[in-house]
Design a protein around this motif. Structure first.
Motif, PDB file in Angstrom:
ATOM      1  N   ARG A 110       2.512 -27.055  15.795  1.00  0.00           N
ATOM      2  CA  ARG A 110       2.087 -26.134  14.735  1.00  0.00           C
ATOM      3  C   ARG A 110       0.608 -25.816  14.926  1.00  0.00           C
ATOM      4  N   ILE A 111       0.249 -24.570  14.669  1.00  0.00           N
ATOM      5  CA  ILE A 111      -1.191 -24.240  14.677  1.00  0.00           C
ATOM      6  C   ILE A 111      -1.572 -23.813  13.260  1.00  0.00           C
ATOM      7  N   HIS A 112      -2.629 -24.421  12.795  1.00  0.00           N
ATOM      8  CA  HIS A 112      -3.148 -24.123  11.461  1.00  0.00           C
ATOM      9  C   HIS A 112      -4.335 -23.193  11.675  1.00  0.00           C
ATOM     10  N   THR A 113      -4.127 -21.908  11.377  1.00  0.00           N
ATOM     11  CA  THR A 113      -5.224 -20.972  11.573  1.00  0.00           C
ATOM     12  C   THR A 113      -5.781 -20.567  10.217  1.00  0.00           C
ATOM     13  N   PHE A 114      -7.076 -20.289  10.203  1.00  0.00           N
ATOM     14  CA  PHE A 114      -7.705 -20.009   8.901  1.00  0.00           C
ATOM     15  C   PHE A 114      -8.794 -18.967   9.030  1.00  0.00           C
ATOM     16  N   ILE A 115      -9.039 -18.316   7.902  1.00  0.00           N
ATOM     17  CA  ILE A 115     -10.209 -17.441   7.788  1.00  0.00           C
ATOM     18  C   ILE A 115     -10.586 -17.388   6.312  1.00  0.00           C
ATOM     19  N   ALA A 116     -11.891 -17.357   6.069  1.00  0.00           N
ATOM     20  CA  ALA A 116     -12.332 -17.392   4.667  1.00  0.00           C
ATOM     21  C   ALA A 116     -12.123 -16.037   3.998  1.00  0.00           C
ATOM     22  N   THR A 117     -11.842 -16.076   2.681  1.00  0.00           N
ATOM     23  CA  THR A 117     -11.540 -14.837   1.958  1.00  0.00           C
ATOM     24  C   THR A 117     -12.446 -14.600   0.748  1.00  0.00           C
ATOM     25  N   SER A 118     -13.213 -15.595   0.336  1.00  0.00           N
ATOM     26  CA  SER A 118     -13.992 -15.443  -0.905  1.00  0.00           C
ATOM     27  C   SER A 118     -15.178 -14.503  -0.681  1.00  0.00           C
ATOM     28  N   PRO A 119     -15.659 -13.870  -1.763  1.00  0.00           N
ATOM     29  CA  PRO A 119     -16.805 -12.950  -1.618  1.00  0.00           C
ATOM     30  C   PRO A 119     -18.011 -13.615  -0.951  1.00  0.00           C
ATOM     31  N   LEU A 120     -18.287 -14.849  -1.324  1.00  0.00           N
ATOM     32  CA  LEU A 120     -19.434 -15.560  -0.727  1.00  0.00           C
ATOM     33  C   LEU A 120     -19.306 -15.678   0.784  1.00  0.00           C
ATOM     34  N   HIS A 121     -18.156 -16.105   1.217  1.00  0.00           N
ATOM     35  CA  HIS A 121     -17.936 -16.278   2.664  1.00  0.00           C
ATOM     36  C   HIS A 121     -17.881 -14.924   3.365  1.00  0.00           C
ATOM     37  N   ARG A 122     -17.304 -13.926   2.714  1.00  0.00           N
ATOM     38  CA  ARG A 122     -17.208 -12.594   3.353  1.00  0.00           C
ATOM     39  C   ARG A 122     -18.604 -12.046   3.593  1.00  0.00           C
ATOM     40  N   LYS A 123     -19.423 -12.146   2.522  1.00  0.00           N
ATOM     41  CA  LYS A 123     -20.740 -11.515   2.591  1.00  0.00           C
ATOM     42  C   LYS A 123     -21.735 -12.293   3.452  1.00  0.00           C
ATOM     43  N   TYR A 124     -21.844 -13.587   3.187  1.00  0.00           N
ATOM     44  CA  TYR A 124     -22.931 -14.331   3.832  1.00  0.00           C
ATOM     45  C   TYR A 124     -22.546 -15.006   5.135  1.00  0.00           C
ATOM     46  N   LYS A 125     -21.286 -15.378   5.269  1.00  0.00           N
ATOM     47  CA  LYS A 125     -20.922 -16.151   6.455  1.00  0.00           C
ATOM     48  C   LYS A 125     -20.266 -15.267   7.510  1.00  0.00           C
ATOM     49  N   LEU A 126     -19.139 -14.667   7.136  1.00  0.00           N
ATOM     50  CA  LEU A 126     -18.403 -13.896   8.146  1.00  0.00           C
ATOM     51  C   LEU A 126     -18.993 -12.496   8.346  1.00  0.00           C
ATOM     52  N   LYS A 127     -19.613 -11.996   7.285  1.00  0.00           N
ATOM     53  CA  LYS A 127     -20.132 -10.611   7.284  1.00  0.00           C
ATOM     54  C   LYS A 127     -19.019  -9.645   7.663  1.00  0.00           C
TER      55      LYS A 127
END
Ligand SMILES: CC(=O)SCCNC(=O)CCNC(=O)[C@H](O)C(C)(C)COP(=O)(O)OP(=O)(O)OC[C@H]1O[C@@H](n2cnc3c(N)ncnc32)[C@H](O)[C@@H]1OP(=O)(O)O
Ligand SMILES: CC(C)C(=O)C(=O)O
Length: 511
Positions: A110-127
């Motif tokens: 199994r592969i556990h893949t992830f990506i952040a979805t919250s406004p904080l992570h969208r704006k400051y981390k993932l851009k």
């Protein structure tokens, strides 16, 4: 089996109307999120050893690591995946092709893949925009599925994400082929009611839901259970609650609550919980706090007199479940809060059956006084106290009694002792100097009793560690053609020595 859902009226009423699952899947992430505990770093062999034991324990899925993070991590995940364990082996990957390829190379189930979805992570981390995130998630899931591998998808920081957007992300993930969606409470901000609400909302559109709860406010286990109440079928957990910051939901707490309170099955053999906890404690070098639920050393230990009395009469008075169910054992601890029932039981356990009332009173007094000094009283301490008390010549038969002792010592004084002994009702006062306070005290006694009794051997031992440990003195005295060995135990070595010597003198004179 203890089952609070059936036996406890309050719990029974509270759970009425909920559609609880029969079975919950246990996804263990000790080797991934648990290893993210600051300061913890496991070698390949250590990870393999933990994986083998998690498999024996019966967890359903082992998240073995994050292969892209280092070559050692890659090697460990690959090795674990090659072991053919019963548990499914999973690897973590960002929604990034390079991470996924590395995980695929490890041969995981199994592969556990992830990506952040919250406004904080969208704006400051993932851009990244909301759309870009959905696209990355979908691409990652489809790519993994093309390789015929099971996908678990996490919207990182899900619990701080706009709910409509979160639902959209998860629905797209399921459409792309995700087999299970995981809801991470990444910084542990959920409360059980909110978790219940969120999972219930998601359950309206999605079947296979998992939770990953962090313990920043100490609510990880409560939130995991609330998620199950709302229909989650899988919980992410770690042994001893290890993990980032305040840690993750503790495996042992989630599993025992499911088994013994809710009556929900998992494949975990609860009797192995204490062993795995100890193994992980040893290999990660993160100490388990004594008052940790289920696996802490105090989880089934009782010192208070009232509790010990209750437990001795019926263990469930002060224990929610028998300790054997989680591989633990019951311990009655003696100390300041001890009552007579516990002491009686301890003496019986240690094999002391012929103790009279007067001796028992003295033993209780000595145990409590040791406890008062902040000491945890061990079995060895109890044995030393009992031997000391029962071994003494009774007051009635004594020829010599200690009335007073004073010692003086220091770096600029010669160690000096003065003693007042009652010998056959005469008060004899003497003093002596020695190389240290014990030597001076013993010499002062020797002076008082004359040359007919001599100390042949002297030995001192600390019963337990610490500067306040109980010390046991063993002396052999010779006189009037007899040889007597006697002992005494005190926290104060001078008192222990003097008492042992005087008891020996009394034994010689009595004989
Ligand atoms: C909530 C969690 O527990 S997530 C798991 C956390 N665990 C770890 O981070 C432990 C292992 N991590 C590592 O070894 C490293 O961080 C690596 C190898 C994953 C990445 O290292 P680096 O490439 O040097 O990047 P670094 O860690 O500094 O930054 C993270 C990068 O990943 C990106 N990223 C973070 N999460 C994701 C994601 N889910 N999908 C895609 N990209 C992501 C960030 O935007 C950042 O990208 P940038 O380099 O373009 O700015
Ligand atoms: C990768 C995810 C599930 C995670 O560890 C978190 O959000 O805490």
């Amino acid at each position: 089996m203890i089952l609070y859902k059936e036996e406890n009226e309050i719990i029974k009423e509270a759970l009425k109307g909920l559609k609880l699952p029969d079975r919950v899947y246990i996804f263990d992430t000790t080797l991934r999120d648990g290893e993210q505990t600051p300061g913890v770093s496991l070698t390949v062999d250590e990870k393999v050893e933990i994986a083998i034991n998690l498999d024996k324990l019966g967890v359903d899925i082992i998240e073995a690591g994050f292969p892209i993070s280092s070559s050692g991590e890659y090697e460990a995940v690959k090795k674990i995946a090659s072991l053919n364990l019963d548990a499914e082996i999973c690897a973590l990957a960002r929604a990034v092709k390079e991470d996924i390829d590395r995980a695929i190379d490890c041969g995981v189930d199994r592969i556990h893949t992830f990506i952040a979805t919250s406004p904080l992570h969208r704006k400051y981390k993932l851009k990244m925009s909301k759309e870009e995130i959905v696209e990355k998630a979908v691409n990652a899931i489809e790519y993994i599925k093309e390789h015929g591998i099971k996908v678990e998808f996490s919207a990182e920081d899900a619990t701080r994400t706009e709910i409509d957007y979160l639902k959209e992300v998860y629905k797209k993930a399921v459409e792309a082929g995700a087999d299970i969606i995981n809801v991470p409470d990444t910084v542990g901000v959920m409360i059980p009611r909110a978790t219940y609400y969120l999972i219930s909302e998601l359950r309206k559109e999605i079947d296979n839901i998992s939770v990953h709860c962090h313990n920043d406010f100490g609510l990880a286990v409560a939130n995991s259970l609330a998620a199950v109440e709302a229909g989650a079928i899988q919980c992410h957990v770690t042994v001893n609650g290890l993990g980032e910051r305040g840690g993750n939901a503790a495996l042992e707490e989630v599993v025992t609550s499911l088994h013994f309170i809710y009556g929900i099955k998992t494949k975990v053999k609860t009797e192995e919980l204490y062993n795995i906890s100890k193994l992980v404690e040893k290999l990660t070098e993160v100490k388990v706090q004594p008052n940790k639920a289920v696996v802490g050393d105090n989880a089934f230990a009782h010192e208070s007199g009232i509790h010990a009395h209750g437990v001795l009469a019926h263990a469930l008075t002060y224990e929610p479940i028998p300790p054997e169910l989680v591989g633990q054992r019951r311990r009655i601890i003696l100390g300041k809060h001890t009552g007579t029932h516990a002491i009686e039981a301890k003496l019986k356990e240690l094999g002391y059956t012929n103790i009279n009332k007067e001796q028992f009173k003295e033993i209780v007094k000595r145990i409590k006084s040791l406890g008062d000094k902040g000491k945890r009283v061990t079995d060895k301490d109890v044995e030393a106290i009992v031997e000391d008390v029962i071994g003494r010549v009774s007051k009635r038969e004594r020829v010599v009694d200690l009335e007073q002792i004073a010692v003086m010592t220091g770096n600029k004084v010669i160690p000096t002792a003065s003693v007042a002994l009652k010998i056959n009702d005469n008060l004899i006062k003497t003093s002596a100097i020695g190389v240290g306070p014990v030597d001076a005290a013993v010499k002062a006694i020797q002076k008082a009793i004359g040359e007919k009794i001599k100390i042949k051997e002297y030995h001192i031992d600390a019963i337990t560690g610490g500067t306040d440990a109980l010390a046991e003195v063993v002396v052999t005295l010779e006189g009037y053609g007899k040889e007597i060995t006697t002992k005494a135990a005190r926290e104060d070595i001078v008192r222990a020595s003097v008492e042992a010597v005087i008891d020996g003198i009394n034994k010689i004179l009595k004989k």
